[in-house]
Design a protein around this motif. Structure first.
Motif, short mmCIF file in Angstrom:
data_model
loop_
_atom_site.label_atom_id
_atom_site.label_comp_id
_atom_site.label_asym_id
_atom_site.label_seq_id
_atom_site.Cartn_x
_atom_site.Cartn_y
_atom_site.Cartn_z
N LYS A 1 0.84 -1.21 0.00
CA LYS A 1 0.00 0.00 0.00
C LYS A 1 0.87 1.25 0.00
CE LYS A 1 -3.83 2.26 2.42
NZ LYS A 1 -3.19 3.58 2.39
N ARG A 2 1.97 1.21 0.74
CA ARG A 2 2.88 2.36 0.77
C ARG A 2 3.49 2.60 -0.61
NH1 ARG A 2 7.77 1.90 4.86
NH2 ARG A 2 6.01 1.63 6.30
N ILE A 3 3.81 1.53 -1.33
CA ILE A 3 4.36 1.67 -2.69
C ILE A 3 3.36 2.38 -3.58
CG2 ILE A 3 5.05 0.40 -4.76
CD1 ILE A 3 6.26 -1.72 -2.91
N ASN A 4 2.09 1.95 -3.50
CA ASN A 4 1.05 2.60 -4.30
C ASN A 4 0.87 4.07 -3.91
OD1 ASN A 4 0.28 0.50 -6.02
ND2 ASN A 4 -1.16 -0.36 -4.54
N ASP A 5 0.90 4.34 -2.61
CA ASP A 5 0.69 5.72 -2.13
C ASP A 5 1.84 6.64 -2.52
OD1 ASP A 5 -1.69 4.91 -1.02
OD2 ASP A 5 -0.90 4.69 1.03
N LEU A 6 3.07 6.13 -2.43
CA LEU A 6 4.24 6.97 -2.70
C LEU A 6 4.51 7.13 -4.20
CD1 LEU A 6 6.77 5.75 0.04
CD2 LEU A 6 5.57 7.95 -0.06
N PHE A 7 4.37 6.04 -4.95
CA PHE A 7 4.82 6.05 -6.35
C PHE A 7 3.70 5.89 -7.36
CE2 PHE A 7 8.22 3.94 -3.74
CZ PHE A 7 9.09 5.02 -3.72
N GLY A 8 2.48 5.61 -6.89
CA GLY A 8 1.35 5.48 -7.80
C GLY A 8 1.02 4.02 -8.10
N HIS A 9 -0.21 3.78 -8.53
CA HIS A 9 -0.66 2.41 -8.79
C HIS A 9 0.03 1.79 -9.99
CE1 HIS A 9 -3.89 2.09 -5.77
NE2 HIS A 9 -4.03 3.39 -5.95
N SER A 10 0.43 2.59 -10.96
CA SER A 10 1.14 2.03 -12.12
C SER A 10 2.49 1.46 -11.68
CB SER A 10 1.33 3.09 -13.21
OG SER A 10 2.08 4.19 -12.72
N ALA A 11 3.14 2.15 -10.73
CA ALA A 11 4.40 1.63 -10.18
C ALA A 11 4.15 0.34 -9.41
CB ALA A 11 5.07 2.66 -9.29
N GLY A 12 3.03 0.30 -8.67
CA GLY A 12 2.67 -0.92 -7.95
C GLY A 12 2.45 -2.08 -8.90
N ASP A 13 1.79 -1.81 -10.02
CA ASP A 13 1.59 -2.86 -11.02
C ASP A 13 2.92 -3.36 -11.58
OD1 ASP A 13 -1.13 -2.76 -10.72
OD2 ASP A 13 -1.52 -1.62 -12.55
N ARG A 14 3.86 -2.45 -11.77
CA ARG A 14 5.17 -2.86 -12.30
C ARG A 14 5.91 -3.73 -11.29
NH1 ARG A 14 5.16 2.52 -14.21
NH2 ARG A 14 6.59 3.23 -12.57
N VAL A 15 5.77 -3.44 -10.01
CA VAL A 15 6.40 -4.27 -8.98
C VAL A 15 5.79 -5.67 -9.01
CG1 VAL A 15 6.70 -4.60 -6.50
CG2 VAL A 15 7.02 -2.33 -7.50
N ILE A 16 4.47 -5.74 -9.10
CA ILE A 16 3.80 -7.04 -9.18
C ILE A 16 4.27 -7.83 -10.40
CG2 ILE A 16 1.55 -8.11 -9.67
CD1 ILE A 16 0.28 -6.11 -7.79
N LYS A 17 4.37 -7.13 -11.55
CA LYS A 17 4.83 -7.80 -12.76
C LYS A 17 6.29 -8.23 -12.64
CE LYS A 17 3.50 -7.04 -16.85
NZ LYS A 17 3.19 -6.52 -18.21
N SER A 18 7.10 -7.43 -12.00
CA SER A 18 8.51 -7.80 -11.82
C SER A 18 8.63 -9.08 -10.99
CB SER A 18 9.28 -6.67 -11.13
OG SER A 18 9.40 -5.55 -11.96
N LEU A 19 7.88 -9.15 -9.91
CA LEU A 19 7.94 -10.35 -9.08
C LEU A 19 7.38 -11.56 -9.85
CD1 LEU A 19 8.51 -11.88 -6.54
CD2 LEU A 19 6.39 -10.98 -5.54
N SER A 20 6.30 -11.36 -10.56
CA SER A 20 5.72 -12.48 -11.31
C SER A 20 6.69 -13.00 -12.36
CB SER A 20 4.40 -12.06 -11.97
OG SER A 20 4.61 -11.16 -13.04
N ARG A 21 7.44 -12.09 -13.00
CA ARG A 21 8.44 -12.51 -14.00
C ARG A 21 9.56 -13.30 -13.34
NH1 ARG A 21 6.09 -12.66 -18.72
NH2 ARG A 21 4.89 -10.78 -19.06
N LEU A 22 9.99 -12.83 -12.21
CA LEU A 22 11.05 -13.53 -11.49
C LEU A 22 10.60 -14.95 -11.12
CD1 LEU A 22 13.80 -13.57 -10.05
CD2 LEU A 22 12.69 -12.52 -8.09
N LEU A 23 9.38 -15.07 -10.62
CA LEU A 23 8.85 -16.37 -10.24
C LEU A 23 8.70 -17.27 -11.47
CD1 LEU A 23 6.10 -15.28 -7.67
CD2 LEU A 23 8.44 -16.03 -7.19
N LYS A 24 8.19 -16.69 -12.54
CA LYS A 24 7.97 -17.46 -13.76
C LYS A 24 9.27 -18.00 -14.34
CE LYS A 24 4.98 -15.51 -16.41
NZ LYS A 24 4.35 -14.65 -17.43
N GLN A 25 10.32 -17.16 -14.31
CA GLN A 25 11.61 -17.58 -14.85
C GLN A 25 12.29 -18.61 -13.94
OE1 GLN A 25 12.95 -16.82 -17.71
NE2 GLN A 25 11.48 -15.29 -18.38
N SER A 26 12.03 -18.54 -12.64
CA SER A 26 12.74 -19.39 -11.69
C SER A 26 12.05 -20.73 -11.45
CB SER A 26 12.88 -18.66 -10.35
OG SER A 26 13.52 -17.41 -10.52
#
Length: 422
Positions: A300-325
């Motif tokens: 929630k702090r990530i969304n509040d500080l950097f915006g929901h689009s940044a939050g979506d990018r964090v979610i996608k980054s983690l999902s990519r890491l999991l998918k590759q690993s």
């Protein structure tokens, strides 16, 4: 490609620094890279290495313009060639297509957009053969259809007893059911109606294959649950085309039904379904099984500080890491919001926790961009092991409790669920 092999990407540009920085971020997602600023070095490297994709700047290289080097690159390299551009007119795009470019990406390149594109290209290269379950009491008709479809690269399983249809569907997992209409024990449309009453098989396309030519009878059969009606004396090319079109549409729809739209991972209901299957298998075969719940810290702090689009990018980054690993696509899913679920088949709790912690450490090293620069994100996790008498929900609850403990202990760590006393 082996599970641990990195996917090699070549960049070609007059300024190597920008692509080098991008490549270092790609390395966190299971890629390797090399950057070239001279055409001669690029051509020599293409001769000696297996490359997944070539990404070339629209400016070309220091010694060669893109338009000049592309024809020879296309001769040497049969994989995808992606042009990174600031935006070019359609006429210019057509010229690049004719000289060897297979895809375009906007410059400056967004890391996650690039990975999306590379993943799509990789999936396209490794499309699995369509699986067709053929139910027909006639060996002659079945041999004709099986030979035609197998010759087109499909996997075909013939079943002559309609009463065994559900066992075959469970074990074979077909992309399409090819079903005779007239059989001694029952009618094909009756079988279709029974199949459509079971939710796990409701979306499998059913194509009737029969000698029936009366249009009214064909439509009546389709109304019982069929998707198409083919006549047995048709040309084999027509049979192959009809089955391919229907199976391809089913795979596409099934993917959208099962996958989370933002991450491409299994959605909530299907990761639980996958866990239920693995729990049943582990109990039956006495194999170890662990399950991890992962939650992004202070989301929630990530969304509040950097915006929901940044939050979506964090979610996608983690999902990519999991998918590759985690090579098994049915072992990782988006449980909900910023929560993810990992199924560690054949892994005891300590080994699963170690692998989950390796993912946590790698995620910490990722840099996430925002308007003011970059920031890092972390996650916490809880890992539980399946024990005798535990259900899938019991395992989820145990991992969730371990996750709560990791959060309470300060976050950015992996918690272990307590084992039951014997």
């Amino acid at each position: 490609m082996s599970q641990n092999a990195k996917r090699l990407i070549y960049f070609a540009a007059p300024n190597t620094q920008l692509f080098s920085e991008l490549g270092q971020q790609l390395a966190m997602f299971g890629f390797d890279f090399q950057v070239f600023d001279r055409n001669s070095a690029l051509l020599a490297a293409l001769h000696s290495n297996q490359v997944e994709a070539l990404i070339i700047d629209e400016a070309g290289l220091l010694d060669t313009k893109a338009e000049q080097c592309l024809p020879l690159l296309k001769l040497l390299f049969k994989g995808p060639i992606v042009l990174a551009s600031m935006g070019i007119e359609m006429v210019k795009q057509l010229e690049f297509l004719r000289t060897g470019v297979t895809d375009f990406i906007s410059h400056p390149i967004n890391l996650l957009t690039l990975i999306d594109r590379l993943d799509h290209l990789e999936e396209f290269k490794h499309i699995q053969p369509y699986k067709v379950l053929l139910l027909d009491d006639s060996d002659l008709a079945a041999k004709w259809a099986s030979t035609a479809l197998s010759g087109a690269g499909m996997k075909v399983k013939h079943l002559s007893d309609p009463l065994k249809i559900f066992d075959a569907l469970d074990q074979f997992h077909p992309d399409l059911l090819l079903l005779d209409v007239y059989m001694p024990q029952c009618q094909g449309d009756e079988i279709a109606k029974l199949i459509r009453q079971r939710p796990q098989f409701d979306s499998i396309p059913i194509v009737f294959l029969s000698t029936e030519t009366q249009r009214g009878r064909q439509l009546m059969a389709r109304s019982m649950g069929g998707d198409d009606f083919l006549v047995k004396n048709m040309e084999t090319e027509e049979l192959i085309a009809a089955v391919t079109i229907t199976a391809e549409r089913y795979r596409t729809l099934r993917r959208w039904m099962m996958r989370d739209s933002l991450t491409g991972l299994l959605n909530h209901s299907h990761i639980i379904e996958s866990l239920n299957r693995e729990v049943a298998r582990a109990h039956k075969e006495l194999r170890p099984l662990s399950f991890a719940m992962v939650d992004i810290d202070h989301f929630k702090r990530i969304n509040d500080l950097f915006g929901h689009s940044a939050g979506d990018r964090v979610i996608k980054s983690l999902s990519r890491l999991l998918k590759q690993s985690i090579p098994n696509p049915d072992a990782v899913g988006r449980y909900g919001g910023e929560e993810f679920a990992l199924i560690w088949s054949d892994q005891p709790q300590l080994r699963a926790a170690q692998r989950t912690d390796e993912l946590r450490s790698r995620f910490n090293e990722l840099s996430h961009a925002n308007n003011d620069g970059h920031f890092v994100a972390t996650f916490s996790a809880g890992v539980a092991q399946l024990e005798a008498g535990m259900s899938a929900q019991d395992l989820i609850d145990a991992a969730d409790q371990a996750l709560y403990q990791a959060k309470a202990a300060g976050r950015n760590e992996v918690g272990l669920a307590s084992r039951r006393k014997a």
